[in-house]
Design an enzyme around this catalytic site. Structure first.
Site, mmCIF file in Angstrom:
data_model
loop_
_atom_site.group_PDB
_atom_site.id
_atom_site.type_symbol
_atom_site.label_atom_id
_atom_site.label_comp_id
_atom_site.label_asym_id
_atom_site.label_seq_id
_atom_site.Cartn_x
_atom_site.Cartn_y
_atom_site.Cartn_z
ATOM 1 N N VAL A 267 0.851 -1.191 0.000
ATOM 2 C CA VAL A 267 0.000 0.000 0.000
ATOM 3 C C VAL A 267 0.885 1.238 0.000
ATOM 4 C CG1 VAL A 267 -1.814 1.244 1.236
ATOM 5 C CG2 VAL A 267 -1.780 -1.261 1.247
ATOM 6 N N CYS A 268 0.587 2.199 -0.872
ATOM 7 C CA CYS A 268 1.449 3.384 -0.992
ATOM 8 C C CYS A 268 1.511 4.188 0.286
ATOM 9 C CB CYS A 268 0.993 4.264 -2.148
ATOM 10 S SG CYS A 268 -0.652 5.014 -1.909
ATOM 11 N N ALA A 269 0.497 4.047 1.158
ATOM 12 C CA ALA A 269 0.467 4.796 2.408
ATOM 13 C C ALA A 269 1.128 4.057 3.564
ATOM 14 C CB ALA A 269 -0.978 5.135 2.778
ATOM 15 N N ALA A 270 1.771 2.930 3.304
ATOM 16 C CA ALA A 270 2.464 2.187 4.356
ATOM 17 C C ALA A 270 3.812 2.841 4.647
ATOM 18 C CB ALA A 270 2.662 0.733 3.930
#
Length: 491
Positions: A267-270
């Protein structure tokens, strides 16, 4: 895989719902057929009102949300891509999609919409046929996300998937098309380009669509932004957790490990990095380990770097999205049971690739003298990779959080939360979305979380209103009578 298999739509049904017979004229012609079919479908819903458009969005969400569909889509995604895990993919297909739908249903998108400007009436209209490039890291929920938003605005949508992402994308589109038919809407409002998936087809879609939305690799994002087509492409992720001395270190560690490990780190927000003052750095590392992190020594860090970045550039597609134990085994690192994240201390934040987006459950940690130095380090990390995306600040000092917000070039900052929440899929006021723009910091036109507002355009009708013009003195007094009084002249 220990998940119980569930039945899929028959292959013939999926094929009928997702493809148009491929002509022999080449990739551009294949795409042109899909675009034309989408345009025709749009003419059939021209008279849809807001309630009808809301039902289109509901149909898209329900197509993937149904439990048997969701289970099948999770299984197909894992079989086709090998990325992530079933435990985390289930909420991406169900809970996240429901949250996105709920938010979209609150927004007006058809006909006259609210406008506070005096004398102005605003009329919402579709943007046209939308081209969506789907990442293999997150195919199903991306399809659902875009379908909800585009259909809410009465648009048509054509997807292009990667070779690995095509099976789950086609299955998801098949379910959505079936639901559209069930509510009396044309199936061709949502399509996916037929197999085989290819770059030429994707490029043709970027060229022929009315609007492009790209979520995925840096190469695809660059192609979307360079296509000459209006676009909402998204920035590269590489979120930093910036920790202050007054933060609840145990909570910070638990949030950050869970977020960094989510769905194999795809996930890019990890979080990719955690920066903390030396006064709490040792405690943070201890708590990260207690929460499931494994502290790699220098030798293990070197092996992990060589495994993830064998040629020194982007992460190796063959090893990303794996669990921490699987990735560790690939790198020849023995980790204890319960390990969810691999903790590394980078050699140099300016050159070490482990400080960039690894798309893996890897968290780089960095010790700095104090919060001010942490801001400096976070800025350097984001300037190198992840500009514009997001940061998580953990502090008990509201002013320090706002200081970070004023300093750092990111479009979203969450406070005392995991960065995963920057997607808005939590109670923090941000728009829930799986596509997150990075603004001009990332070279994006989109500077917020993608919403249904991006999938309408408006005609603003201006009626005459009484003038409320003010005199020159009122307008210019703060300038002519203030600090600039000596230099202000009446030309």
């Amino acid at each position: 895989m220990d998940d119980t298999a569930t039945s899929k739509l028959p292959e013939s049904t999926i094929e009928a719902h997702t493809t148009i017979e491929e002509p022999e004229a080449g990739d551009a012609a294949v795409v042109g057929e899909c675009i034309a079919a989408g345009e025709t479908a749009m003419t059939e819903i021209t008279d849809y009102d807001q309630s009808d458009a809301d039902d289109l969005a509901r149909a898209a969400a329900w197509g993937v949300y149904q439990e048997d569909h969701a289970e099948s889509l999770v299984e197909t995604t894992l079989e086709a891509t090998g990325l992530g895990n079933a435990t985390d993919k289930r909420p991406k297909v169900r809970e996240w999609v429901k949250i996105i739908l709920e938010d979209a249903l609150d927004e007006p998108s058809v006909g006259r919409i609210p406008c506070s400007d005096p004398g102005v009436v605003e009329i919402a209209k579709p943007v046209g046929v939308v081209g969506g490039l789907v990442p293999s890291t997150n195919p199903v929920s991306t399809v659902a996300n875009l379908a909800i938003l585009a259909l809410k605005g009465r648009n048509a949508l054509v997807f292009s998937a990667s070779p690995a992402g095509l099976p789950p994308t086609a299955e998801a589109v098949g379910y959505i098309r079936a639901e559209l038919a069930a509510v009396g809407a044309p199936r061709n409002l949502v399509q996916v380009l037929p197999a085989p998936a290819s770059k030429p087809k994707s490029n043709a879609l970027l060229d022929q669509a009315d609007l492009v939305q790209v979520t995925g690799s840096a190469a695809n994002v660059r192609a979307g932004q360079a296509s000459g087509t209006p676009n909402y492409c998204v920035g590269e992720g590489n979120p930093v957790a910036l920790v202050d001395t007054g933060a609840d270190i145990e909570r910070v560690a638990a949030d950050t490990v869970d977020s960094a490990a989510y769905d194999g780190g795809t996930v890019c927000a990890a979080e990719s990095c955690a920066v903390a003052p030396e006064a709490v750095y040792a405690d943070l590392r201890t708590e990260l380990a207690a929460a499931g992190g494994y502290r790699c020594d220098a030798a293990a860090t070197d092996r992990l770097r060589e495994t993830l970045f064998p040629d020194g550039s982007g992460p190796d597609r063959a090893v990303i999205g794996r669990s921490a134990p699987d990735l560790a085994a690939e790198a020849g690192i023995d980790v204890p049971d319960g390990t969810t994240t691999l903790l590394v201390e980078p050699t140099d934040t300016d050159t070490d690739p482990l400080v960039t987006e690894c798309l893996s459950p890897v968290l780089a940690t960095l010790s700095v003298p104090d919060f001010a130095a942490g801001l400096d380090a976070t800025e350097r990390i984001l300037d190198r990779a992840g500009a514009g995306h997001s940061v998580a600040v953990h502090t008990d000092d509201r002013e320090r959080a706002l200081r970070a917000a004023r300093r750092l070039g990111v479009c979203r900052m969450v406070v005392n939360q995991p960065d995963l929440n920057s997607s808005g899929l939590a109670d923090n006021g941000l728009t829930p979305s799986l596509s997150m723009g990075g603004g001009t910091w990332a070279g994006n036109q989109l500077a917020h979380n993608l919403s249904c507002r991006e999938f309408i355009q408006t005609t603003r009708v201006a009626f005459p209103v009484e003038s409320d013009a003010t005199d020159d003195a009122t307008v210019f007094a703060p300038y002519t009578e203030g600090a600039n009084a000596d230099t202000a002249t009446d030309g």
